[in-house]
Design an enzyme around this catalytic site. Sequence first.
Site, PDB file in Angstrom:
ATOM      1  N   CYS A 161       0.819  -1.215   0.000  1.00  0.00           N
ATOM      2  CA  CYS A 161       0.000   0.000   0.000  1.00  0.00           C
ATOM      3  C   CYS A 161       0.856   1.271   0.000  1.00  0.00           C
ATOM      4  O   CYS A 161       1.947   1.290   0.560  1.00  0.00           O
ATOM      5  CB  CYS A 161      -0.874   0.043   1.240  1.00  0.00           C
ATOM      6  N   ARG A 195       5.628  -0.244  -6.015  1.00  0.00           N
ATOM      7  CA  ARG A 195       5.561  -0.987  -4.755  1.00  0.00           C
ATOM      8  C   ARG A 195       4.653  -2.203  -4.851  1.00  0.00           C
ATOM      9  O   ARG A 195       4.712  -3.091  -4.005  1.00  0.00           O
ATOM     10  CB  ARG A 195       5.038  -0.074  -3.632  1.00  0.00           C
ATOM     11  N   TRP A 209      -2.811  -2.812  -1.531  1.00  0.00           N
ATOM     12  CA  TRP A 209      -2.352  -4.186  -1.761  1.00  0.00           C
ATOM     13  C   TRP A 209      -3.135  -5.029  -0.755  1.00  0.00           C
ATOM     14  O   TRP A 209      -2.933  -4.907   0.446  1.00  0.00           O
ATOM     15  CB  TRP A 209      -0.851  -4.275  -1.510  1.00  0.00           C
ATOM     16  N   ASN A 268      -2.262   2.359   5.712  1.00  0.00           N
ATOM     17  CA  ASN A 268      -1.319   1.272   5.395  1.00  0.00           C
ATOM     18  C   ASN A 268      -1.096   0.486   6.675  1.00  0.00           C
ATOM     19  O   ASN A 268      -1.003   1.081   7.748  1.00  0.00           O
ATOM     20  CB  ASN A 268       0.048   1.826   4.981  1.00  0.00           C
ATOM     21  N   GLY A 269      -0.932  -0.837   6.546  1.00  0.00           N
ATOM     22  CA  GLY A 269      -0.661  -1.660   7.727  1.00  0.00           C
ATOM     23  C   GLY A 269      -1.811  -2.602   7.993  1.00  0.00           C
ATOM     24  O   GLY A 269      -2.667  -2.826   7.128  1.00  0.00           O
ATOM     25  N   GLU A 273      18.169 -17.908  -5.723  1.00  0.00           N
ATOM     26  CA  GLU A 273      17.799 -16.560  -6.175  1.00  0.00           C
ATOM     27  C   GLU A 273      17.375 -16.601  -7.643  1.00  0.00           C
ATOM     28  O   GLU A 273      16.411 -15.929  -8.034  1.00  0.00           O
ATOM     29  CB  GLU A 273      18.989 -15.610  -5.940  1.00  0.00           C
ATOM     30  N   LYS A 327      13.726 -15.424  -8.906  1.00  0.00           N
ATOM     31  CA  LYS A 327      13.550 -14.391  -9.938  1.00  0.00           C
ATOM     32  C   LYS A 327      12.621 -14.899 -11.028  1.00  0.00           C
ATOM     33  O   LYS A 327      11.712 -14.211 -11.462  1.00  0.00           O
ATOM     34  CB  LYS A 327      14.927 -14.046 -10.512  1.00  0.00           C
ATOM     35  N   GLU A 355       9.003 -15.161  -9.735  1.00  0.00           N
ATOM     36  CA  GLU A 355       8.423 -13.839  -9.457  1.00  0.00           C
ATOM     37  C   GLU A 355       7.891 -13.166 -10.718  1.00  0.00           C
ATOM     38  O   GLU A 355       6.797 -12.625 -10.721  1.00  0.00           O
ATOM     39  CB  GLU A 355       9.490 -12.895  -8.861  1.00  0.00           C
ATOM     40  N   HIS A 377      18.435 -37.637  -4.631  1.00  0.00           N
ATOM     41  CA  HIS A 377      17.620 -38.004  -3.461  1.00  0.00           C
ATOM     42  C   HIS A 377      16.168 -37.580  -3.624  1.00  0.00           C
ATOM     43  O   HIS A 377      15.469 -37.366  -2.633  1.00  0.00           O
ATOM     44  CB  HIS A 377      18.228 -37.385  -2.196  1.00  0.00           C
ATOM     45  N   LYS A 404       6.753  -4.484  -3.551  1.00  0.00           N
ATOM     46  CA  LYS A 404       8.182  -4.171  -3.457  1.00  0.00           C
ATOM     47  C   LYS A 404       8.635  -4.148  -2.000  1.00  0.00           C
ATOM     48  O   LYS A 404       9.632  -4.722  -1.637  1.00  0.00           O
ATOM     49  CB  LYS A 404       8.430  -2.803  -4.105  1.00  0.00           C
TER      50      LYS A 404
HETATM   51  C1  G6P Z   1       9.468  -8.353  -1.098  1.00  0.00           C
HETATM   52  C2  G6P Z   1      10.066  -8.081  -2.472  1.00  0.00           C
HETATM   53  C3  G6P Z   1      11.353  -8.900  -2.646  1.00  0.00           C
HETATM   54  C4  G6P Z   1      12.316  -8.582  -1.505  1.00  0.00           C
HETATM   55  C5  G6P Z   1      11.661  -8.826  -0.141  1.00  0.00           C
HETATM   56  C6  G6P Z   1      12.526  -8.294   0.989  1.00  0.00           C
HETATM   57  O1  G6P Z   1       8.994  -9.644  -1.029  1.00  0.00           O
HETATM   58  O2  G6P Z   1       9.155  -8.416  -3.491  1.00  0.00           O
HETATM   59  O3  G6P Z   1      11.969  -8.547  -3.878  1.00  0.00           O
HETATM   60  O4  G6P Z   1      13.451  -9.377  -1.639  1.00  0.00           O
HETATM   61  O5  G6P Z   1      10.420  -8.122  -0.071  1.00  0.00           O
HETATM   62  O6  G6P Z   1      12.613  -6.894   0.857  1.00  0.00           O
HETATM   63  P1  G6P Z   1      13.711  -6.016   1.545  1.00  0.00           P
HETATM   64  O7  G6P Z   1      13.341  -4.599   1.180  1.00  0.00           O
HETATM   65  O8  G6P Z   1      13.619  -6.275   3.015  1.00  0.00           O
HETATM   66  O9  G6P Z   1      15.028  -6.422   0.986  1.00  0.00           O
END
Ligand code: G6P
Length: 608
Positions: A2, A27, A74, A99-100, A482, A486, A489, A505, A603
């Site tokens: 949000c 975001r 969001w 927000n929250g 990672e 990616k 995502e 395994h 984000k």
């Molecule tokens: C969200 C984002 C990720 C990020 C994670 C941690 O899930 O989509 O891309 O890695 O938060 O965010 P931070 O700002 O704590 O690195």
Amino acid sequence: MCGIIAAASTRNVGKLLVQGLHKMEYRGYDSAGIALHQNESIAHLRALGKVQLLENKMIAEKPKSKLGIAHTRWATHGEPSEINAHPHKSKDSVYIVHNGIIENYVDLRESLIGYGYEFSSQTDSELIAHLLDLHMNEGNSMLDAMYLAKEKLEGAYAIAAIDIKDNTNLVVARNKSPLLIGLGTDEMFAASDPLAIAQMTNDFIFLEDGDVAEISANSYKIFDSSKKEVTREVTHIDISNQATSKGDYRHFMEKEIYEQPEAVSNTIDGRIGGEDVLDNIFGLGSSDLFAKVKRIQIVACGTSLHAGRVAANWFSSIAELPCQIDYASEYRYRNPHVDDDSLIITISQSGETADTLAALSYAKEKNYLASLAICNVPTSSLARESDFVLFTNAGPEIGVASTKAFTTQLAALMLLALSLAKSKDLNPKLRGRITNALRLLPEIISESLLQKEQIVAIAPSIANKDNALFLGRGIFYPIAKEGALKLKEISYIHAEAYPAGELKHGPLALIDENMPVIALAPESEIAEKLISNLEEVKARGGTLYVFADPSVKMDVKAGELVHMPKCDFFLTPIVYNIPLQILSYEVALLRGTDIDQPRNLAKSVTVE
Ligand code: G6P
């Protein structure tokens, strides 16, 4: 996640607020809305989907107003819909954005229904409007009503509110959710993200937990949790337009991938000298403190956690320190035992991730020597709440899927491994070798970006699959993780990562012509073992895409072998991550997904 923006001005604010919402789109959100004070009434417009749809409504209705609040939502409580979008209102008089999460919303909602309030949404936020209305009807000002509401609200919140009876002032409140005031000329703003108002002002006041503020076009008053008027520091930040626009790139993610050589230079610059890392780069007294550290605990989320997993290996190999690593969302719930002389490290691009902040606040109650943050946002809560900080200096990262933030976190964590080793007077030769290799790193990353063409050619054979497997061993396993993160995502392809030795395994059962296998094969002491693992895949008809050291000469048959530039072993995870970012990007491009704002994701995740 949000986003809040609010404005009180001597000019019309509708356009400015929508502009601010656009700036916060990165975001992640599912709906947007605005409430604009028009003296006799409040214009209330909301739209499910993109901010552009809200903007279209604004263009059609042309509301004029000098006081307003706006929001990107969001969904947490209640599906994404126009009805659940903010602002929420009480009886056409009090309008709020939030927000929250209000944790005790069920009880509060019931009690407000008891007072005769009707709820039109499924959100936990709407009750805030009713609660304010209830207290204002008792004769309180909006400011006093906010304090009375705060006594009842449990959880995290940033709130902005306006009232039909007041066309001059808006009231904001903060508790564990970011909120700042922006100081303009003949106008004031409030926002959850400085980027939202960076085009209007460079002067910000970051509110503290418990603060409530009353804002008009020409003045603001801030009160702390005990309702005492306080002065908070004004921070000047220049956020250039260049940093927040795509330029000639198709997506922010693409821009951020190709910015990495410069971003890494910015992380390293001024922090190494001669054959070593400089003293106290994590803050005054950090070098002395590091000499006492005997154990490390890392907490982080998502991509940042993967950076921590690579670093755990460096701490052990370079600084000879044991390191435990936890998902920030899990750490508090496993009853962690804290040994003496332990350092807690948090890693976060945004510095506002609620799970990471909650883990830090829990850790502060334990007997850690100190807390240290690796963070990209100097004004963030994490930076303010940690004893020591190193900023990654990557510049704003807008794409939801983290790229340059990850690479720079790794560079920063290597500086930390070197600093810890230096304070303990360990491995001087190795430190010198790595320091010199760090200087060359931006150039090697530039070289690895040149592999784009070969990767573009691979992308179609992954874009038409539903699954993918990523393999790496040792320090490359987190890089494989990672890479898988990616891909899922931004392309929505199901992807998993395994240490290659684990393949036999279980996951080997999945291998067939529909399961592309992406493997990392750098020069290492277990390179041969890894190649044997990959042969097992090939023998079962799997298609291999191998990113390898030039010395690896394997026949991948249907797949592809991509030779990577050489660099110091300890820095290879950073370099091998680059082609995986490009691969995910190119695959997502072919699948036509919303790369910068993938579905359901945010984000900066400011709820636990
Ligand atoms: C969200 C984002 C990720 C990020 C994670 C941690 O899930 O989509 O891309 O890695 O938060 O965010 P931070 O700002 O704590 O690195």
